[in-house]
Design an enzyme around this catalytic site. Structure first.
Site, PDB file in Angstrom:
ATOM      1  CG  ASP A  28     -50.935  -6.514  -9.533  1.00  0.00           C
ATOM      2  OD1 ASP A  28     -50.432  -5.660  -8.777  1.00  0.00           O
ATOM      3  OD2 ASP A  28     -50.306  -7.506  -9.950  1.00  0.00           O
ATOM      4  CG  ASP A  44     -51.766  -9.394  -7.123  1.00  0.00           C
ATOM      5  OD1 ASP A  44     -52.739  -9.526  -6.371  1.00  0.00           O
ATOM      6  OD2 ASP A  44     -51.856  -9.541  -8.341  1.00  0.00           O
ATOM      7  CD  GLU A  91     -50.134  -9.271 -12.779  1.00  0.00           C
ATOM      8  OE1 GLU A  91     -49.748  -9.929 -11.807  1.00  0.00           O
ATOM      9  OE2 GLU A  91     -51.262  -8.729 -12.847  1.00  0.00           O
ATOM     10  CB  SER A 134     -53.443 -11.105 -13.960  1.00  0.00           C
ATOM     11  OG  SER A 134     -54.456 -11.303 -12.991  1.00  0.00           O
TER      12      SER A 134
END
Length: 554
Positions: free
Chosen positions: A78, A120, A442, A468
């Site tokens: 991410d 994630d 995010e 996030s």
């Protein structure tokens, strides 16, 4: 065993021929066939060590009388995907991972699976697959990164993100920015704060699907190799006793996960992933449960970005089981539930204790008497939105200010970096939801830019996208219904006064019903941003954030 149906008998001679081609011996074919799902790759720091974890799991399986066979799962970083079109592909991989594991497990007749995730969407995707397949499964993650050190202070990945905002605001030099760049991520592993990866690996322990230490033993510690061997051995006991994920991931287990989510102050992404995992287990999680649980659950940990502590500190303080033991002094956990250890929650945590009351505060001295995450509702988010309350400055728990509205992350970033966001503003970023993004990006870069410019105690950010786990501040996400389906967030205009009361769980904009109806009548849906490929298919099937952004066949 499932593998018997593809190996035993005259009719399966062609199958055995292919196993012979793999180098399997007759003795190996007679043992339970254990799939090891490896998310190893060379582009995600949390996954670069997983080859060693997988080798240890294989040895553990073989030591306990099973036949291990490794197959891969994808994983997106991410952090690397952040702030550009790549972030549209992060959340959507959760379903690709679950689907691909289902396909591999069903096609090859595995008797059980050892899942080796870390980052994630990788963890919830594997948990979804485990619940869906319901064959014996156990998890062992790649482990968290050690914290970095800058100017004598421990730091994590979020410090590098916020340093960019500080540099753009003229608060630090280029050399100082480079120091953050070079020192915030010093080892392999999932980033060292209580971000999404570590949140989900800790909650995997709470759900009962990982052995003690799964969430907190640092990636570089040899203890994690030993943990992996024990996971490989333990899967054979689960096969023998036929203990399956739905025996473990019960409604009570999800109650425990939500409770610990509040106690630890996990990433808001857990409010997307827990409902999606529960859905695969045949359990519907209503997010109203979260506030009911939060009202009873004190927040007793402040790990980065909410506070000064990091995953290594939680590990040294006793880990997840120590937090569970502390919280259960209030009788808040369902302790009779079976777990992958073969023991109940009560048996697992009875000998755990809090080794550092600064890292894990006693329940008598919490950071707050309510949990670390709050679900808000109001005319801006009729179906709910989510905020990491434990990472909000006290003065921002109640805020009222004018909206500055943007229809994508890039436009908001340009305004923040251009100095157009000032004290008191409420930044609204919309059309970034599961359908509208698509992929529910995010918003770490906008929140980091706000913090880096020194606006964290005066400016709020609201989005139908998500955040996030590295985000801190008054960052409110998962607004449902999202703008792309005509949710009220699509009707907000520049200058509308938005009122946020996090402690009261409310979020509203001060516009009359008559005015809302006029705006609604004039609203025109936007053309889809992406019309081909996987993202287009995803957008056509995905539900809203309040339902976990699950895929639903129409």
């Amino acid at each position: 065993m499932k593998s018997e149906s593809i190996i035993n008998g005259v009719q399966n001679a062609p199958h055995r021929a292919l196993f012979n081609a793999l180098g399997f011996t007759k003795e190996e074919m007679e043992r339970p066939l254990i799939g090891i799902v490896s998310s190893y790759n060379e582009i995600v720091p949390g996954h670069m060590n997983i080859d060693k974890i997988v080798d240890a799991v294989k040895l553990g399986v073989a030591m306990a009388g099973g036949t291990p066979a490794v197959f891969p799962a994808i994983a997106v970083c991410d952090g690397i995907a952040m702030g550009h079109q790549g972030m549209k592909y992060s959340l959507v991989t959760r379903d690709l991972i679950a689907d691909s594991i289902e396909a591999m497990a069903m096609a090859h007749g595995f008797d059980a699976l050892v899942m080796v995730p870390n980052c994630d969407k990788n963890v919830p995707g594997m948990l979804m697959a485990a619940a869906r397949l319901n064959i014996p499964c156990i998890f062992v993650s790649g482990g968290p990164m050690l914290a970095g050190t800058v100017n004598g202070c421990k730091v994590s990945f979020s410090a590098a993100s916020e340093a960019v905002g500080a540099y753009n605001a003229g608060k630090i030099s280029a050399d100082q920015l480079e120091e953050f760049e070079n020192k915030t991520c010093p080892t392999c592993g999932s980033c060292s704060g209580m971000y999404t990866a570590n949140s989900m690996n800790c909650l995997t322990e709470v759900l009962g699907m990982g052995l003690p230490g799964n969430g907190t033993i640092p990636a570089v510690y040899s203890e994690r190799i030993r943990l992996a061997k024990h996971a490989g051995m333990q899967i054979m006991k689960l096969v023998k006793d036929n203990i399956c994920p739905r025996d473990i991931m019960t409604e009570g287990a999800f109650h425990n996960a939500l409770t610990m989510d509040m106690a630890i102050g996990c990433s808001t992404n857990s409010m997307l992933h827990l409902p999606a995992i529960a859905h695969e287990a045949g359990i519907e999680l209503n997010l109203d449960m979260a506030n009911d649980i939060s009202d009873k659950t004190p927040n007793i940990c402040h790990l980065a970005p909410a506070g000064p502590h990091h995953m290594e500190d939680l590990y040294e303080a006793g880990g997840v089981y120590a937090v569970m033991h502390e919280i259960n002094k209030l009788g808040l956990l369902k302790t009779e539930l079976i777990t992958c250890t073969g023991k109940t929650v009560a048996e697992n945590i009875k000998n755990s204790f809090n080794k550092n009351p600064e890292v894990i505060r006693p329940v008598e001295n919490p950071y707050s008497t309510t949990g670390g995450i709050a679900v808000l509702r109001g005319n801006l988010a009729p179906d709910s939105c989510v905020v990491k309350r434990s990472a909000v400055a006290p003065e921002m728990l109640k805020h009222s200010g004018p909206a500055k509205v943007f229809d994508c992350e890039e436009d908001a970033m340009a305004a923040i970096n251009g100095g157009k966001i000032v004290d008191g503003d409420v930044v609204v970023i919309r059309y970034e939801g599961p359908k509208g993004g698509p992929g529910m990006r995010e918003m770490l870069n906008p929140t980091s830019a706000i913090m880096g410019r020194g606006l964290g105690s005066t400016v709020a950010l609201i989005t139908d996208g998500r955040f996030s786990g590295a985000t801190r501040g008054a960052a409110i996400g998962h607004v449902s219904p999202e703008a792309a389906v005509g949710g009220n967030i699509a009707l907000v205009q520049d200058g509308d006064i938005i009122e946020i009361d996090i402690m009261a769980n409310t979020i509203n904009f001060k516009v009359s019903e008559e005015e809302l109806e006029k705006r609604r009548a004039a609203w025109v849906p936007k053309e889809p941003r992406i019309k081909t490929g996987y993202l287009a298919r995803y957008a056509s099937l995905v539900t809203s954030g309040n339902r976990g952004a699950i895929l639903e066949t129409k």
